[in-house]
Motif scaffolding. Structure first.
Motif, PDB file in Angstrom:
ATOM      1  N   GLU A 129      62.835  -0.720  30.587  1.00  0.00           N
ATOM      2  CA  GLU A 129      62.779  -0.834  29.123  1.00  0.00           C
ATOM      3  C   GLU A 129      61.699  -1.856  28.799  1.00  0.00           C
ATOM      4  O   GLU A 129      61.770  -2.997  29.265  1.00  0.00           O
ATOM      5  N   TRP A 144      58.394  -3.089  25.787  1.00  0.00           N
ATOM      6  CA  TRP A 144      57.895  -2.964  24.410  1.00  0.00           C
ATOM      7  C   TRP A 144      56.429  -2.559  24.421  1.00  0.00           C
ATOM      8  O   TRP A 144      55.638  -3.049  25.233  1.00  0.00           O
ATOM      9  N   PRO A 180      63.292 -11.265  27.639  1.00  0.00           N
ATOM     10  CA  PRO A 180      64.515 -12.060  27.806  1.00  0.00           C
ATOM     11  C   PRO A 180      65.517 -11.455  28.794  1.00  0.00           C
ATOM     12  O   PRO A 180      66.017 -12.153  29.673  1.00  0.00           O
ATOM     13  N   GLY A 225      64.973  -4.990  16.021  1.00  0.00           N
ATOM     14  CA  GLY A 225      64.677  -3.736  16.706  1.00  0.00           C
ATOM     15  C   GLY A 225      65.603  -2.634  16.243  1.00  0.00           C
ATOM     16  O   GLY A 225      66.431  -2.833  15.346  1.00  0.00           O
ATOM     17  N   MET A 231      63.076 -13.089  19.981  1.00  0.00           N
ATOM     18  CA  MET A 231      63.593 -12.801  21.320  1.00  0.00           C
ATOM     19  C   MET A 231      64.114 -11.375  21.337  1.00  0.00           C
ATOM     20  O   MET A 231      65.224 -11.101  20.860  1.00  0.00           O
ATOM     21  N   ASP A 232      63.320 -10.462  21.878  1.00  0.00           N
ATOM     22  CA  ASP A 232      63.741  -9.063  21.891  1.00  0.00           C
ATOM     23  C   ASP A 232      64.944  -8.887  22.812  1.00  0.00           C
ATOM     24  O   ASP A 232      64.891  -9.244  23.985  1.00  0.00           O
ATOM     25  N   THR A 233      66.000  -8.331  22.263  1.00  0.00           N
ATOM     26  CA  THR A 233      67.221  -8.107  23.039  1.00  0.00           C
ATOM     27  C   THR A 233      67.222  -6.663  23.545  1.00  0.00           C
ATOM     28  O   THR A 233      66.561  -5.801  22.964  1.00  0.00           O
ATOM     29  N   PRO A 234      67.941  -6.404  24.633  1.00  0.00           N
ATOM     30  CA  PRO A 234      67.845  -5.072  25.238  1.00  0.00           C
ATOM     31  C   PRO A 234      68.542  -3.985  24.432  1.00  0.00           C
ATOM     32  O   PRO A 234      69.549  -4.248  23.758  1.00  0.00           O
ATOM     33  N   ILE A 235      68.013  -2.784  24.533  1.00  0.00           N
ATOM     34  CA  ILE A 235      68.652  -1.605  23.929  1.00  0.00           C
ATOM     35  C   ILE A 235      69.680  -1.053  24.906  1.00  0.00           C
ATOM     36  O   ILE A 235      70.792  -0.710  24.521  1.00  0.00           O
ATOM     37  N   TYR A 278      73.386 -11.131  22.928  1.00  0.00           N
ATOM     38  CA  TYR A 278      72.208 -11.655  23.632  1.00  0.00           C
ATOM     39  C   TYR A 278      71.534 -12.771  22.828  1.00  0.00           C
ATOM     40  O   TYR A 278      71.041 -13.740  23.386  1.00  0.00           O
TER      41      TYR A 278
END
Lengths: 430, 430
Positions: free
Chosen positions: B219, B221, B420, A203, A153-157, A188
């Protein structure tokens, strides 16, 4: 004639192939010319034989300089004396470009010079080996979590709030408001763990720290698993399994690279689970006995981490740190609320912390109290508090820094070589 | 009793197990209580039977609300009527927390409301399915490149210069200088490709675009492969293979999720390689015939992409765009330097561009000229020019946007549901 990569050369024994690459080295011996070609996947010796020193192929050969680009063709044959066990009997040599005065030569160069030429330094055998180990470590990490049913689950930067304080954050304008570059996907992750049970994010993360150490990068990659219903003990077990999995993978698939790096594999092979465990309370007197001036309540620095890790052959898990030196979301220990259910994994051989994590507060009232104590703006954390309102469960997770792991595995002293383009204090070029 | 995940339930048929999760739904029928439990990996029906409606287990059951957290124990048994084919004969029900007034109910909610509750919306079955597809797509991408010997080379997010212009960049203070968030790892990929032959980077990228469309995230990927010695045709083949690989993987492993999303798999199954190819010159008259007002030299917008993609059942590769509308580093076509060796892959069913790439300029003098024409600061690109001095070779690569792919595969209209925590114009919460 097929274009093949050097790492696949064994499958083409006895066949005519084309190799595309760069000059790594060359030498002459009487009527024979030896060309060491690199194509990014390996090194291959290409040899040419001629009674005529002015043959067209030899003329081409003589023009070649380090890092000139070329295409060579010829027959693959097994040869135990050649590096890699195969060589190419070269029949054609086509020059793509002659490199004039390649800046990185065999002599010693200063670190600032090499860092300024990082885009070229990557071609050197040691840097090449480190970054192949890095890619293998990352693949091992992903295989480990994917294989255990963790959902990526990619979390935001870009985030509106800080996870662990604001002093070391990069700030940017996000249209009509402020945003910060993430230091951790954990908050997150806690939301996605409640949706998917077990998750991980992986990430880049950012710390605008004005310190210059061998162990810190401004921009680094971190993998963070989070598991609903997991306790501190559960995720200590997860971290042990992860480290062991990575070690076995690298020792199997990147042994050649470790040799290139002159890394003794024995300390890595010696790692066994379960890892030794030590509470903070137990660690402090040991540290003081070994010369540290730490008082109860103080945080570990690099010297303390080194002292502890040198006592064991496997990584050490230090748990139950004072609440005051840890993040606001850490679950207090039931038997003593002054310490928290957190864990730091200290790598062997003095490489310091590679994993940090623990159990998170799942009680709404306690978490609200902590936000207040830490003077964090409640409105930014409303969504995070929601996780404690709607089906809250005990949960735990950790973060593992990839560059620290690679540094340890490769046995290199400075973390800057473990990422293709390191971001360091005042350095952002190339 | 072992804690098991619902996705592994079939392996425990006939055994007593513990499930930890949340209430998805519940209903009563006479002396039977049906509880639908989710644990993040699946849904399981847990049933309890009692002649006494005030039995302790029923009392617990009656207190349960949507998204309350719980632990249930009982025996697994195969039951063709139950969702998933198994159910749990519940003997114990332990409540962890009663969720009060979970905000997302079965009624329709507005998009702003759902976006504001994204941290909870993730638990809904459609969002859950989309994000499982996303994780599968990402895994497929990595397996594809790792399996072909591409080396993962993480490129930096914090960069001192802009890859494709500065108007849409997020800016931050990097100690004593300015830095920008990366929009592409390509320039760095070119350096690592010269060191490793074939590489890819895969990370978050950022565009501070003040436009509100269904196809853009602030944002997102992106995976970007780069191959030394590869031509435009080589990387078109690579892109075709990649898309086909992803489709086959998702159609095999995430068919259930596509069903949940009511996504007709037929258009995805119909995709075949080679994809149709069309030059920009060929595309313009077709577009005009179909009602577009595009003139030669104009860039494609969403309407043009839709027209083209609807002509075919597989994605379409449009090549040879005018140099003037493409990035400075694109290699001119040998037969006509007004167009470049670039390619856009337009997804089927009107989903628009999913891949953009091409062959890069490898001639030093031409690249220097382009930097001047584009008024780019040479000093920031010195390292990039070095790649054309020291063993320059023709090379090509592309970028594929993950969220666009997921959006297409899931057949959803707005890209915001494919990550997400989407970052949209003016939206950075939660």
């Amino acid at each position: 004639m097929d274009w093949v990569y050097i790492e696949d050369i064994a499958a083409h024994d006895g066949r005519d192939v084309e190799i595309r690459g760069w000059v790594y080295n060359k030498r002459s011996s009487g009527k024979v010319r030896f060309l060491l070609v690199r194509d990014g996947t390996g090194l291959l010796q290409a040899t040419a034989f001629s009674a005529d020193k002015d043959s067209p192929l030899f003329q081409q050969f003589d023009r070649l300089t380090q890092e000139s680009s070329l295409v060579v063709r010829g027959r693959v044959r097994e040869d135990g004396r050649a590096p890699g066990g195969f060589e190419l009997s070269m029949t054609e040599l086509e020059i793509v470009q002659i490199a004039q005065d390649y800046p990185i030569t065999l002599k010693e160069h200063s670190t600032p010079f090499l860092m300024e030429h990082r885009h070229l330094w990557l071609r050197s055998s040691k840097q090449h080996a480190v970054l192949r180990v890095r890619a293998e470590v990352i693949k091992a990490v992903r295989d480990f979590f994917d294989g255990r049913g963790f959902r990526l689950m990619d979390t935001p930067i870009l985030t509106p709030s800080a996870c662990e304080g604001t002093t070391t954050l990069f700030e940017t304008e996000y249209f009509d408001q402020k945003a910060y570059l993430s230091q951790s996907g954990q908050l997150y992750n806690e939301a996605t763990a409640m949706a998917f049970g077990k998750v991980y994010c992986f990430g880049p993360t950012f710390r605008a720290e004005k310190s210059k150490t061998r162990r810190h990068l401004i921009e680094f990659w971190m993998v963070e698993p989070e598991v609903a219903f997991a306790t501190l003990q559960d995720i200590i077990g997860l971290g042990e399994d992860l480290i062991l999995f990575i070690m076995e993978r690298v020792l199997t698939k990147r042994r050649h690279e470790l040799e290139t790096l002159e890394r003794d594999p024995k300390p890595l092979e010696a790692i066994k689970t379960p890892f030794p465990r030590l509470t903070y309370d137990e660690a402090v007197p040991v540290l003081r006995e070994k010369g540290s001036t730490i008082e109860w309540g103080g945080d570990f620095g690099a010297p303390e981490e080194t002292i502890i890790s040198e006592l064991y052959t496997s990584p050490v898990c230090v748990t139950h740190f004072p609440a005051a030196i840890k993040a606001f979301y850490m679950q207090p220990a039931p038997e003593n609320p002054d310490v928290v259910l957190g864990v730091d994994f200290l790598a062997s051989e003095g490489y310091g912390e590679v994993i940090g994590g623990g159990q998170r507060i799942h009680d709404l009232a306690l978490l609200e109290k902590r936000l207040e104590e830490h003077k964090l703006p409640r409105e930014a954390y409303e969504w995070y508090l929601d996780l404690r309102k709607y089906g809250s469960v005990p949960h735990s997770g950790f973060g593992m820094g990839i560059e620290r792991m690679v540094s340890w595995i490769c046995g290199i002293k400075h973390i800057r070589e473990t990422i293709p383009f390191p971001r360091l204090l005042y350095r952002i070029y190339p």
